[in-house]
Design a protein around this motif. Structure first.
Motif, PDB file in Angstrom:
ATOM      1  N   ALA A  66      -1.433  -9.480  -0.200  1.00 40.26           N
ATOM      2  CA  ALA A  66      -1.902  -8.101  -0.376  1.00 40.26           C
ATOM      3  C   ALA A  66      -0.718  -7.131  -0.429  1.00 40.26           C
ATOM      4  O   ALA A  66      -0.671  -6.240  -1.286  1.00 40.26           O
ATOM      5  CB  ALA A  66      -2.858  -7.723   0.751  1.00 40.26           C
ATOM      6  N   LEU A  67       0.260  -7.315   0.460  1.00 40.24           N
ATOM      7  CA  LEU A  67       1.429  -6.426   0.462  1.00 40.24           C
ATOM      8  C   LEU A  67       2.271  -6.596  -0.805  1.00 40.24           C
ATOM      9  O   LEU A  67       2.794  -5.612  -1.335  1.00 40.24           O
ATOM     10  CB  LEU A  67       2.275  -6.646   1.717  1.00 40.24           C
ATOM     11  N   LYS A  68       2.384  -7.811  -1.297  1.00 39.72           N
ATOM     12  CA  LYS A  68       3.108  -8.029  -2.557  1.00 39.72           C
ATOM     13  C   LYS A  68       2.379  -7.357  -3.720  1.00 39.72           C
ATOM     14  O   LYS A  68       3.012  -6.769  -4.597  1.00 39.72           O
ATOM     15  CB  LYS A  68       3.270  -9.526  -2.833  1.00 39.72           C
ATOM     16  N   ILE A  69       1.059  -7.445  -3.727  1.00 37.82           N
ATOM     17  CA  ILE A  69       0.258  -6.796  -4.768  1.00 37.82           C
ATOM     18  C   ILE A  69       0.461  -5.287  -4.716  1.00 37.82           C
ATOM     19  O   ILE A  69       0.723  -4.644  -5.734  1.00 37.82           O
ATOM     20  CB  ILE A  69      -1.229  -7.154  -4.613  1.00 37.82           C
ATOM     21  N   VAL A  70       0.336  -4.722  -3.525  1.00 41.10           N
ATOM     22  CA  VAL A  70       0.482  -3.271  -3.366  1.00 41.10           C
ATOM     23  C   VAL A  70       1.895  -2.838  -3.771  1.00 41.10           C
ATOM     24  O   VAL A  70       2.064  -1.827  -4.465  1.00 41.10           O
ATOM     25  CB  VAL A  70       0.150  -2.844  -1.918  1.00 41.10           C
ATOM     26  N   SER A  71       2.904  -3.603  -3.397  1.00 37.41           N
ATOM     27  CA  SER A  71       4.287  -3.270  -3.777  1.00 37.41           C
ATOM     28  C   SER A  71       4.431  -3.231  -5.295  1.00 37.41           C
ATOM     29  O   SER A  71       5.071  -2.323  -5.844  1.00 37.41           O
ATOM     30  CB  SER A  71       5.261  -4.290  -3.178  1.00 37.41           C
ATOM     31  N   ARG A  72       3.838  -4.196  -5.984  1.00 36.53           N
ATOM     32  CA  ARG A  72       3.909  -4.209  -7.450  1.00 36.53           C
ATOM     33  C   ARG A  72       3.140  -3.027  -8.044  1.00 36.53           C
ATOM     34  O   ARG A  72       3.594  -2.416  -9.003  1.00 36.53           O
ATOM     35  CB  ARG A  72       3.363  -5.512  -8.003  1.00 36.53           C
ATOM     36  N   MET A  73       1.975  -2.734  -7.487  1.00 34.47           N
ATOM     37  CA  MET A  73       1.172  -1.621  -8.007  1.00 34.47           C
ATOM     38  C   MET A  73       1.870  -0.279  -7.790  1.00 34.47           C
ATOM     39  O   MET A  73       1.776   0.611  -8.629  1.00 34.47           O
ATOM     40  CB  MET A  73      -0.220  -1.614  -7.356  1.00 34.47           C
ATOM     41  N   MET A  74       2.571  -0.137  -6.651  1.00 28.72           N
ATOM     42  CA  MET A  74       3.251   1.124  -6.322  1.00 28.72           C
ATOM     43  C   MET A  74       4.632   1.224  -6.957  1.00 28.72           C
ATOM     44  O   MET A  74       5.216   2.299  -6.991  1.00 28.72           O
ATOM     45  CB  MET A  74       3.400   1.254  -4.800  1.00 28.72           C
ATOM     46  N   GLY A  75       5.172   0.083  -7.396  1.00 27.45           N
ATOM     47  CA  GLY A  75       6.503   0.088  -7.987  1.00 27.45           C
ATOM     48  C   GLY A  75       7.614   0.215  -6.965  1.00 27.45           C
ATOM     49  O   GLY A  75       8.734   0.604  -7.289  1.00 27.45           O
ATOM     50  N   MET A  76       7.305  -0.085  -5.705  1.00 30.23           N
ATOM     51  CA  MET A  76       8.300  -0.038  -4.636  1.00 30.23           C
ATOM     52  C   MET A  76       7.825  -0.928  -3.498  1.00 30.23           C
ATOM     53  O   MET A  76       6.644  -1.272  -3.416  1.00 30.23           O
ATOM     54  CB  MET A  76       8.493   1.387  -4.131  1.00 30.23           C
ATOM     55  N   GLU A  77       8.745  -1.301  -2.630  1.00 24.52           N
ATOM     56  CA  GLU A  77       8.392  -2.151  -1.493  1.00 24.52           C
ATOM     57  C   GLU A  77       7.419  -1.409  -0.588  1.00 24.52           C
ATOM     58  O   GLU A  77       7.629  -0.250  -0.253  1.00 24.52           O
ATOM     59  CB  GLU A  77       9.664  -2.516  -0.717  1.00 24.52           C
ATOM     60  N   TYR A  78       6.356  -2.078  -0.227  1.00 23.27           N
ATOM     61  CA  TYR A  78       5.345  -1.488   0.658  1.00 23.27           C
ATOM     62  C   TYR A  78       5.117  -2.464   1.797  1.00 23.27           C
ATOM     63  O   TYR A  78       4.830  -3.635   1.549  1.00 23.27           O
ATOM     64  CB  TYR A  78       4.046  -1.226  -0.119  1.00 23.27           C
ATOM     65  N   GLY A  79       5.242  -2.010   3.042  1.00 23.83           N
ATOM     66  CA  GLY A  79       5.265  -2.938   4.157  1.00 23.83           C
ATOM     67  C   GLY A  79       4.129  -2.847   5.149  1.00 23.83           C
ATOM     68  O   GLY A  79       4.138  -3.563   6.143  1.00 23.83           O
ATOM     69  N   ALA A  80       3.138  -1.988   4.913  1.00 21.57           N
ATOM     70  CA  ALA A  80       2.058  -1.850   5.892  1.00 21.57           C
ATOM     71  C   ALA A  80       0.704  -1.812   5.185  1.00 21.57           C
ATOM     72  O   ALA A  80       0.571  -1.186   4.133  1.00 21.57           O
ATOM     73  CB  ALA A  80       2.250  -0.575   6.695  1.00 21.57           C
ATOM     74  N   LEU A  81      -0.257  -2.459   5.779  1.00 24.36           N
ATOM     75  CA  LEU A  81      -1.613  -2.425   5.229  1.00 24.36           C
ATOM     76  C   LEU A  81      -2.362  -1.217   5.791  1.00 24.36           C
ATOM     77  O   LEU A  81      -3.291  -1.352   6.567  1.00 24.36           O
ATOM     78  CB  LEU A  81      -2.354  -3.724   5.541  1.00 24.36           C
ATOM     79  N   ASP A  82      -1.928  -0.046   5.367  1.00 25.29           N
ATOM     80  CA  ASP A  82      -2.567   1.189   5.789  1.00 25.29           C
ATOM     81  C   ASP A  82      -3.703   1.523   4.816  1.00 25.29           C
ATOM     82  O   ASP A  82      -4.037   0.738   3.932  1.00 25.29           O
ATOM     83  CB  ASP A  82      -1.535   2.316   5.888  1.00 25.29           C
ATOM     84  N   ASP A  83      -4.284   2.697   4.972  1.00 25.15           N
ATOM     85  CA  ASP A  83      -5.410   3.092   4.114  1.00 25.15           C
ATOM     86  C   ASP A  83      -5.033   3.131   2.639  1.00 25.15           C
ATOM     87  O   ASP A  83      -5.835   2.735   1.783  1.00 25.15           O
ATOM     88  CB  ASP A  83      -5.953   4.462   4.547  1.00 25.15           C
ATOM     89  N   LEU A  84      -3.828   3.579   2.331  1.00 22.09           N
ATOM     90  CA  LEU A  84      -3.378   3.633   0.938  1.00 22.09           C
ATOM     91  C   LEU A  84      -3.283   2.224   0.348  1.00 22.09           C
ATOM     92  O   LEU A  84      -3.712   1.974  -0.776  1.00 22.09           O
ATOM     93  CB  LEU A  84      -2.037   4.356   0.824  1.00 22.09           C
ATOM     94  N   ALA A  85      -2.732   1.298   1.115  1.00 24.24           N
ATOM     95  CA  ALA A  85      -2.602  -0.085   0.651  1.00 24.24           C
ATOM     96  C   ALA A  85      -3.973  -0.712   0.435  1.00 24.24           C
ATOM     97  O   ALA A  85      -4.213  -1.376  -0.583  1.00 24.24           O
ATOM     98  CB  ALA A  85      -1.787  -0.903   1.648  1.00 24.24           C
ATOM     99  N   LEU A  86      -4.891  -0.520   1.367  1.00 24.61           N
ATOM    100  CA  LEU A  86      -6.229  -1.086   1.222  1.00 24.61           C
ATOM    101  C   LEU A  86      -6.966  -0.461   0.037  1.00 24.61           C
ATOM    102  O   LEU A  86      -7.718  -1.138  -0.669  1.00 24.61           O
ATOM    103  CB  LEU A  86      -7.025  -0.919   2.517  1.00 24.61           C
ATOM    104  N   SER A  87      -6.708   0.816  -0.213  1.00 22.43           N
ATOM    105  CA  SER A  87      -7.293   1.467  -1.384  1.00 22.43           C
ATOM    106  C   SER A  87      -6.757   0.838  -2.671  1.00 22.43           C
ATOM    107  O   SER A  87      -7.505   0.622  -3.635  1.00 22.43           O
ATOM    108  CB  SER A  87      -6.973   2.971  -1.349  1.00 22.43           C
ATOM    109  N   ALA A  88      -5.473   0.521  -2.699  1.00 20.97           N
ATOM    110  CA  ALA A  88      -4.875  -0.118  -3.876  1.00 20.97           C
ATOM    111  C   ALA A  88      -5.473  -1.512  -4.092  1.00 20.97           C
ATOM    112  O   ALA A  88      -5.764  -1.902  -5.234  1.00 20.97           O
ATOM    113  CB  ALA A  88      -3.350  -0.214  -3.720  1.00 20.97           C
ATOM    114  N   ILE A  89      -5.695  -2.252  -3.021  1.00 19.95           N
ATOM    115  CA  ILE A  89      -6.324  -3.574  -3.120  1.00 19.95           C
ATOM    116  C   ILE A  89      -7.738  -3.431  -3.690  1.00 19.95           C
ATOM    117  O   ILE A  89      -8.155  -4.200  -4.554  1.00 19.95           O
ATOM    118  CB  ILE A  89      -6.344  -4.269  -1.735  1.00 19.95           C
TER     119      ILE A  89
END
Length: 155
Positions: A66-89
């Motif tokens: 999930a974090l790798k997916i979010v990092s790719r979607m955001m175009g930057m390293e993303y390290g926490a499964l916060d509300d923004l990350a879960l929204s991206a998933i």
């Protein structure tokens, strides 16, 4: 029995979405009929569909994937499964399911999808009626995403 064209449409739609959004070529394992949806991973997106056929698309990810997916979607390293990350998933599930709906319409199956629901937790079991197909997906590593399709009804 589920029309094999539906499974092929799901595979093609998911592949196109992952290539477009994640710049990844996914590899799919062999589809398997299963009795229950017991997600392998603790992050799950559920999207329902109604129309000529009804059911659910259920996507399951590990936290690492999930974090790798979010990092790719955001175009930057993303390290926490916060509300923004879960929204991206949830949005990835929404885009994939929307693509599936468009491809199914080309086959004569008109469906509408529901907004995504993202669930996190251990030991989940999801109840859905109809035929359930499990599709293992390799995105970053072997079998790191799981897609279940529950289908009932049909033409």
């Amino acid at each position: 029995m589920v029309d094999v064209r539906i499974i092929n449409s799901v595979l093609a739609s998911a592949q196109n979405t992952y290539e477009m959004v994640l710049q990844l070529k996914a590899n799919f394992g062999k589809p398997q009929a299963v009795k229950d949806v017991v997600p392998k991973y603790n992050i799950v997106t559920v999207i329902g569909f109604t129309g000529d056929i009804e059911g659910n698309f259920i996507y399951s990810f590990s936290e690492t994937t999930a974090l790798k997916i979010v990092s790719r979607m955001m175009g930057m390293e993303y390290g926490a499964l916060d509300d923004l990350a879960l929204s991206a998933i949830g949005e990835l599930g929404n885009m994939t399911s929307g693509s599936i709906a468009m491809n199914l319409e080309k086959l004569g199956y008109k469906i509408d999808i529901t907004p995504p629901t993202v669930i996190t937790g251990e030991g989940m079991k999801i109840t859905t009626e109809g035929m359930i197909i499990r599709l293992p997906v390799n995105l970053f590593e072997e079998d790191d995403l799981e897609l279940h399709i529950g289908v009932r009804g049909g033409k």
